[in-house]
Structures are given as structure tokens and as C-alpha cells.
Write a protein that holds these residues in place. Structure first.
Motif, PDB file in Angstrom:
ATOM      1  N   SER A 245       0.688  -1.198  -0.063  1.00 37.08           N
ATOM      2  CA  SER A 245       0.017  -0.016  -0.342  1.00 37.08           C
ATOM      3  C   SER A 245       0.858   1.278  -0.060  1.00 37.08           C
ATOM      4  O   SER A 245       0.393   2.320  -0.756  1.00 37.08           O
ATOM      5  CB  SER A 245      -0.963   0.074   1.194  1.00 37.08           C
ATOM      6  N   MET A 246       1.970   1.283   0.714  1.00 31.51           N
ATOM      7  CA  MET A 246       2.868   2.220   0.694  1.00 31.51           C
ATOM      8  C   MET A 246       3.650   2.658  -0.574  1.00 31.51           C
ATOM      9  O   MET A 246       3.843   3.857  -0.860  1.00 31.51           O
ATOM     10  CB  MET A 246       3.930   2.198   1.973  1.00 31.51           C
ATOM     11  N   LEU A 247       3.615   1.469  -1.543  1.00 28.49           N
ATOM     12  CA  LEU A 247       4.425   1.449  -2.598  1.00 28.49           C
ATOM     13  C   LEU A 247       3.463   2.394  -3.436  1.00 28.49           C
ATOM     14  O   LEU A 247       3.719   3.300  -4.424  1.00 28.49           O
ATOM     15  CB  LEU A 247       4.838   0.176  -3.118  1.00 28.49           C
ATOM     16  N   GLY A 248       2.361   1.734  -3.478  1.00 27.25           N
ATOM     17  CA  GLY A 248       1.188   2.515  -4.305  1.00 27.25           C
ATOM     18  C   GLY A 248       1.062   3.786  -4.006  1.00 27.25           C
ATOM     19  O   GLY A 248       0.835   4.703  -4.819  1.00 27.25           O
ATOM     20  N   LEU A 312       8.672  11.042   2.421  1.00 25.39           N
ATOM     21  CA  LEU A 312       9.481  10.573   3.680  1.00 25.39           C
ATOM     22  C   LEU A 312       8.719  10.231   4.898  1.00 25.39           C
ATOM     23  O   LEU A 312       8.884   9.280   5.471  1.00 25.39           O
ATOM     24  CB  LEU A 312      10.762  11.469   4.045  1.00 25.39           C
ATOM     25  N   LEU A 313       7.678  11.060   5.183  1.00 23.17           N
ATOM     26  CA  LEU A 313       6.910  10.925   6.401  1.00 23.17           C
ATOM     27  C   LEU A 313       6.024   9.631   6.139  1.00 23.17           C
ATOM     28  O   LEU A 313       5.636   8.726   7.293  1.00 23.17           O
ATOM     29  CB  LEU A 313       6.121  12.074   6.585  1.00 23.17           C
ATOM     30  N   VAL A 314       5.556   9.485   4.974  1.00 24.18           N
ATOM     31  CA  VAL A 314       4.662   8.415   4.652  1.00 24.18           C
ATOM     32  C   VAL A 314       5.217   7.070   4.758  1.00 24.18           C
ATOM     33  O   VAL A 314       5.022   6.219   5.430  1.00 24.18           O
ATOM     34  CB  VAL A 314       4.097   8.469   3.302  1.00 24.18           C
ATOM     35  N   ASN A 315       6.490   7.077   4.325  1.00 29.15           N
ATOM     36  CA  ASN A 315       7.455   5.852   4.336  1.00 29.15           C
ATOM     37  C   ASN A 315       8.064   5.630   5.715  1.00 29.15           C
ATOM     38  O   ASN A 315       8.074   4.290   6.190  1.00 29.15           O
ATOM     39  CB  ASN A 315       8.734   5.755   3.342  1.00 29.15           C
ATOM     40  N   GLY A 316       8.232   6.646   6.439  1.00 30.23           N
ATOM     41  CA  GLY A 316       8.615   6.422   8.069  1.00 30.23           C
ATOM     42  C   GLY A 316       7.556   5.682   8.649  1.00 30.23           C
ATOM     43  O   GLY A 316       7.723   4.929   9.644  1.00 30.23           O
ATOM     44  N   ALA A 317       6.118   6.104   8.338  1.00 30.99           N
ATOM     45  CA  ALA A 317       5.098   5.756   9.154  1.00 30.99           C
ATOM     46  C   ALA A 317       4.582   4.372   8.889  1.00 30.99           C
ATOM     47  O   ALA A 317       4.481   3.542   9.758  1.00 30.99           O
ATOM     48  CB  ALA A 317       3.657   6.457   8.872  1.00 30.99           C
ATOM     49  N   ALA A 318       4.894   3.963   7.596  1.00 30.42           N
ATOM     50  CA  ALA A 318       4.891   2.726   7.212  1.00 30.42           C
ATOM     51  C   ALA A 318       5.777   1.747   7.982  1.00 30.42           C
ATOM     52  O   ALA A 318       5.575   0.597   8.278  1.00 30.42           O
ATOM     53  CB  ALA A 318       5.151   2.570   5.749  1.00 30.42           C
ATOM     54  N   ALA A 320       7.260   2.321  10.579  1.00 31.94           N
ATOM     55  CA  ALA A 320       6.950   2.135  12.098  1.00 31.94           C
ATOM     56  C   ALA A 320       5.801   1.026  12.180  1.00 31.94           C
ATOM     57  O   ALA A 320       5.941   0.234  13.241  1.00 31.94           O
ATOM     58  CB  ALA A 320       6.606   3.510  12.583  1.00 31.94           C
ATOM     59  N   ILE A 321       4.773   1.017  11.360  1.00 33.53           N
ATOM     60  CA  ILE A 321       3.926   0.219  11.511  1.00 33.53           C
ATOM     61  C   ILE A 321       4.192  -1.403  11.365  1.00 33.53           C
ATOM     62  O   ILE A 321       3.656  -2.326  12.259  1.00 33.53           O
ATOM     63  CB  ILE A 321       2.473   0.497  10.501  1.00 33.53           C
ATOM     64  N   ILE A 322       5.104  -1.649  10.385  1.00 32.73           N
ATOM     65  CA  ILE A 322       5.558  -2.418  10.025  1.00 32.73           C
ATOM     66  C   ILE A 322       6.451  -3.279  11.281  1.00 32.73           C
ATOM     67  O   ILE A 322       6.446  -4.384  11.464  1.00 32.73           O
ATOM     68  CB  ILE A 322       6.459  -2.814   8.587  1.00 32.73           C
ATOM     69  N   ALA A 323       7.141  -2.551  11.783  1.00 31.62           N
ATOM     70  CA  ALA A 323       8.083  -2.901  12.840  1.00 31.62           C
ATOM     71  C   ALA A 323       7.367  -3.241  14.200  1.00 31.62           C
ATOM     72  O   ALA A 323       7.669  -4.162  14.997  1.00 31.62           O
ATOM     73  CB  ALA A 323       8.909  -1.680  13.532  1.00 31.62           C
ATOM     74  N   ARG A 324       6.183  -2.631  14.274  1.00 26.30           N
ATOM     75  CA  ARG A 324       5.207  -3.057  15.610  1.00 26.30           C
ATOM     76  C   ARG A 324       4.689  -4.358  15.179  1.00 26.30           C
ATOM     77  O   ARG A 324       4.118  -4.809  15.902  1.00 26.30           O
ATOM     78  CB  ARG A 324       4.356  -1.879  15.522  1.00 26.30           C
ATOM     79  N   ARG A 325       4.679  -4.967  13.915  1.00 32.09           N
ATOM     80  CA  ARG A 325       3.969  -6.082  13.582  1.00 32.09           C
ATOM     81  C   ARG A 325       5.147  -7.141  13.268  1.00 32.09           C
ATOM     82  O   ARG A 325       4.748  -7.907  12.333  1.00 32.09           O
ATOM     83  CB  ARG A 325       3.119  -5.952  12.560  1.00 32.09           C
ATOM     84  N   LYS A 326       6.196  -7.277  13.882  1.00 29.11           N
ATOM     85  CA  LYS A 326       7.373  -8.302  13.511  1.00 29.11           C
ATOM     86  C   LYS A 326       6.886  -9.634  13.985  1.00 29.11           C
ATOM     87  O   LYS A 326       7.129 -10.613  13.114  1.00 29.11           O
ATOM     88  CB  LYS A 326       8.673  -7.932  14.296  1.00 29.11           C
ATOM     89  N   GLU A 327       5.921 -10.050  14.653  1.00 29.84           N
ATOM     90  CA  GLU A 327       5.557 -11.144  14.900  1.00 29.84           C
ATOM     91  C   GLU A 327       4.926 -11.674  13.687  1.00 29.84           C
ATOM     92  O   GLU A 327       4.581 -13.120  13.558  1.00 29.84           O
ATOM     93  CB  GLU A 327       4.631 -11.171  16.350  1.00 29.84           C
ATOM     94  N   TYR A 328       4.350 -11.126  12.689  1.00 32.16           N
ATOM     95  CA  TYR A 328       3.691 -11.536  11.506  1.00 32.16           C
ATOM     96  C   TYR A 328       4.696 -11.876  10.282  1.00 32.16           C
ATOM     97  O   TYR A 328       4.306 -12.012   9.289  1.00 32.16           O
ATOM     98  CB  TYR A 328       2.624 -10.824  11.088  1.00 32.16           C
ATOM     99  N   SER A 329       5.783 -11.510  10.739  1.00 36.78           N
ATOM    100  CA  SER A 329       6.943 -11.344   9.385  1.00 36.78           C
ATOM    101  C   SER A 329       7.198 -12.959   9.211  1.00 36.78           C
ATOM    102  O   SER A 329       6.925 -13.986   9.854  1.00 36.78           O
ATOM    103  CB  SER A 329       8.265 -10.903   9.959  1.00 36.78           C
ATOM    104  N   GLY A 330       7.633 -13.166   7.892  1.00 37.54           N
ATOM    105  CA  GLY A 330       7.981 -14.738   7.472  1.00 37.54           C
ATOM    106  C   GLY A 330       8.989 -15.557   8.178  1.00 37.54           C
ATOM    107  O   GLY A 330       9.202 -16.530   8.370  1.00 37.54           O
ATOM    108  N   ALA A 331      10.004 -14.416   8.874  1.00 37.84           N
ATOM    109  CA  ALA A 331      11.240 -15.147   9.664  1.00 37.84           C
ATOM    110  C   ALA A 331      10.268 -15.730  10.881  1.00 37.84           C
ATOM    111  O   ALA A 331      11.128 -16.775  11.480  1.00 37.84           O
ATOM    112  CB  ALA A 331      12.034 -14.160   9.986  1.00 37.84           C
ATOM    113  N   ASN A 332       9.255 -15.184  11.448  1.00 41.43           N
ATOM    114  CA  ASN A 332       8.729 -15.792  12.632  1.00 41.43           C
ATOM    115  C   ASN A 332       7.857 -16.765  12.323  1.00 41.43           C
ATOM    116  O   ASN A 332       6.986 -17.146  13.409  1.00 41.43           O
ATOM    117  CB  ASN A 332       8.426 -14.471  13.495  1.00 41.43           C
TER     118      ASN A 332
END
Length: 333
Positions: A245-248, A312-318, A320-332
Motif C-alpha cells: 500500500s505504501m508503494l502504491g 519521507l513521512l509516509v514511508n517512515g510511518a509505514a 513504524a507500522i511494520i516494525a510493530r508487527r514483526k510477529e507476523y513476518s515470514g522469519a517468525n
């Protein structure tokens, strides 16, 4: 008994992890050192380029704003070529943000639905065909989208505008006074079509990486296909969908030619999204750069700096949101 003759306890043997072994080998292999240097140099070069862009935009923006006789952030006019120059970005910021939000509201749910249909519902051949069409849409130049929007989309939106005015016109946001559908709402629809392939392709690849064992376990417990998607696929792919979504959104914020072809620009903020008028940063730069004086070009660069900061602000916010949801990453997973 002599204590010195007793056997001293033998410490347990140290074991190296696989990562430590790779690091040890990497310190001695020329190929790894070269690749490390190239990778590090590429990252530093990217940072240098970003810093150079920021410095250039800031320097030229300061030159322009220092000559501005109006408030750069709140003025509803753009007259940078006259003496004294007066220009502001209030209308441009409003149009850029509103049209991008409309595009995201329309495109993201549709893109996620298409991605889920391709990966979990469609037969293999049909899914491949739809994926091929989506890839083709991503390769279409923006000027072609703009021409299609001006010649096909705009004339055929009168029915939709009339329906919105009939049922939602009382809100003031969807009140339509008639005329050509060259408004921010039309721009948002066109941008939604343009960013749909990006969001769909990234979401599709993320959903395909969802752990198969989790899905099979849910099916074994009696879950339906939708329950599998809701409990296993969507939590895993949430961060990926946010990234897509942030890329779009990045493309929607900076789109130029398609917006300039469809929009009827004016430096007024209309209450209704269906009224012609408004503008965006990229559209204003493209339409005024050719006839701008040196100071006018600096003013346009100043507006580009604002768009740069918003991105830059939009990408930074994205991030931050992704960092808060690391438990859903493929590595975990």
C-alpha cells in the motif's frame, strides 16, 4: 595427596554457530570481501544521493521562500512569476493528499481481494491469466492512463456523479453542480487504477509465502477457506500488504502526467470532491515549469521539497507500522 597432581576440570569444548563460521570464512575469502565492499558502497551511495537531493531542494526552496510575499504554507494562489511573487501550497497539499486517499480507499481493498482470489480461489490457469493482465497494467505508461482518463473515463462518470449527488449530496462532499467530471474524485479513481497492479502484485507474492503447514492445520481442524485466510494468511501477510500500500501511495503522491491530463486545475479548495478544480504538487510543477522564471522555478522546487518531505513521512510511518508487527513476518512463521 598432592593437589597439583589432581586432574583440573576440563572446560567444555566451544562450538561455533553456522553464522560465526560464515563470518570467519568471509574474513579470508576475497570474493566475500569484494561483495561486502560493493554492498556497503551501494548503501552509502544511496544515502549520499538522498542527502544531495535534500540539500539541493532545501537550498533552492530557501531562495524562493525568502522572496515570497505571501504565506508559503497557507496562501491560496500561485503567482511566482510576477513582481512581487506570491505563492503558496495550501491548495496543492490538499489536492495531493485528498486524491491519494481516494485512490488508496478504492485500490487497496480491490487489490487485496484480487490477490486472494489468485492465490486461494482461482484455478491455476485462470490465476495465471489474471496475473498476466495485472502485470500488463503495471507496464502501461502514465500518459496512456491520462489519455484514457480524459477521453473515456471523464465522459462516462456523469452517471456516477449524478447518483452520488442524489443519495449523498446532502453531505456537501458529494454535491455535484453539473459539468465535466474533471475533479479530484476523478483523479482519485484514475490513480486507483494506476496503483492497483503494484498493490496486487506485491500482496499476491506475500500471500503465496504464507506457511503451508498453518493452512493445512486449519483445514484439518475443519476451517473453511475464508477462515484459513482470516486466521493464517492475512495475519502473515499484513506487513506485506502495508508495504504494498505504501508503494502504491508513493506513486499516487508523485503522479504527474495522468493527473495533469484529467484535472481541471484551479487554486481553490472546493467543499465537494465532485466540483472541478484543485491541484497537486506534481501536476503544478509539470504544467508551470516550462514558462517559469528563475524565481518561479525555485518556487516550484520549494513545492517539490514539500512533496519530498511528505513522501519521507509516509514511508517512515509505514516502517513504524511494520516494525510493530514483526510477529507476523515470514522469519517468525
Amino acid at each position: 595427596m598432592d593437589i597439583s597432581t589432581q586432574d583440573a576440570p576440563v572446560p567444555p569444548p566451544t562450538t561455533q554457530t553456522a553464522e560465526e563460521k560464515r563470518n570467519a570464512r568471509g574474513a579470508t575469502r576475497p570474493g566475500d570481501r569484494i561483495f561486502l565492499g560493493l554492498s556497503r558502497g551501494s548503501g552509502i551511495l544511496l544515502l549520499v544521493i538522498m542527502a544531495a537531493i535534500a540539500v539541493f531542494l532545501t537550498y533552492r526552496a530557501v531562495l524562493a521562500i525568502s522572496e515570497d510575499e505571501a504565506n508559503f504554507l497557507t496562501a491560496f494562489e500561485w503567482d511566482a512569476n510576477n513582481t512581487p511573487p506570491k505563492f503558496g501550497i495550501a491548495v496543492l497539499a490538499y489536492g495531493t493528499v485528498v486524491s491519494s486517499i481516494i485512490a488508496m480507499v478504492i485500490a487497496v481493498p480491490i487489490s487485496v481481494g484480487i490477490a486472494l482470489f489468485i492465490t486461494h480461489y482461482a484455478p491455476r490457469k485462470l490465476g495465471g491469466l489474471i496475473s498476466y493482465v495485472i502485470d500488463l497494467l503495471a507496464a502501461v505508461p502514465s500518459i496512456v492512463y491520462g489519455l484514457w482518463g480524459a477521453l473515456v473515463l471523464v465522459p462516462h462518470l456523469n452517471g456516477l456523479y449524478g447518483w452520488l449527488d442524489s443519495y449523498l449530496g446532502w453531505t456537501g462532499i458529494f454535491e455535484w453542480q453539473g459539468g465535466a467530471a474533471r475533479s479530484l474524485f476523478t483523479v482519485g479513481i484514475l490513480l486507483a487504477i494506476m496503483i492497483l497492479p503494484i498493490v496486487t502484485n506485491v500482496s499476491r507474492e506475500v500471500f503465496r509465502q504464507a506457511p503451508q503447514m498453518h493452512q493445512e492445520a486449519a483445514l484439518a481442524l475443519g476451517a473453511t477457506c475464508w477462515e484459513v485466510i482470516r486466521m493464517s494468511v492475512l495475519p502473515f501477510g499484513r506487513s506485506g500488504v502495508i508495504s504494498a500500500s505504501m508503494l502504491g501511495l508513493g506513486r499516487a503522491l508523485g503522479e504527474t502526467m495522468a493527473v495533469a491530463t484529467v484535472l481541471s486545475p484551479s487554486f481553490l479548495i472546493e467543499t465537494s470532491l465532485l466540483d472541478p478544480g484543485g491541484g497537486t504538487f506534481a501536476q503544478n510543477i509539470a504544467s508551470k515549469f516550462g514558462e517559469a522564471t528563475p524565481l518561479g522555478r525555485d518556487a516550484l522546487i520549494a513545492s517539490g521539497l514539500v512533496l519530498f518531505v511528505i513522501t519521507l513521512l509516509v514511508n517512515g510511518a509505514a516502517r513504524a507500522i511494520i516494525a510493530r508487527r514483526k510477529e507476523y513476518s515470514g522469519a517468525n512463521a
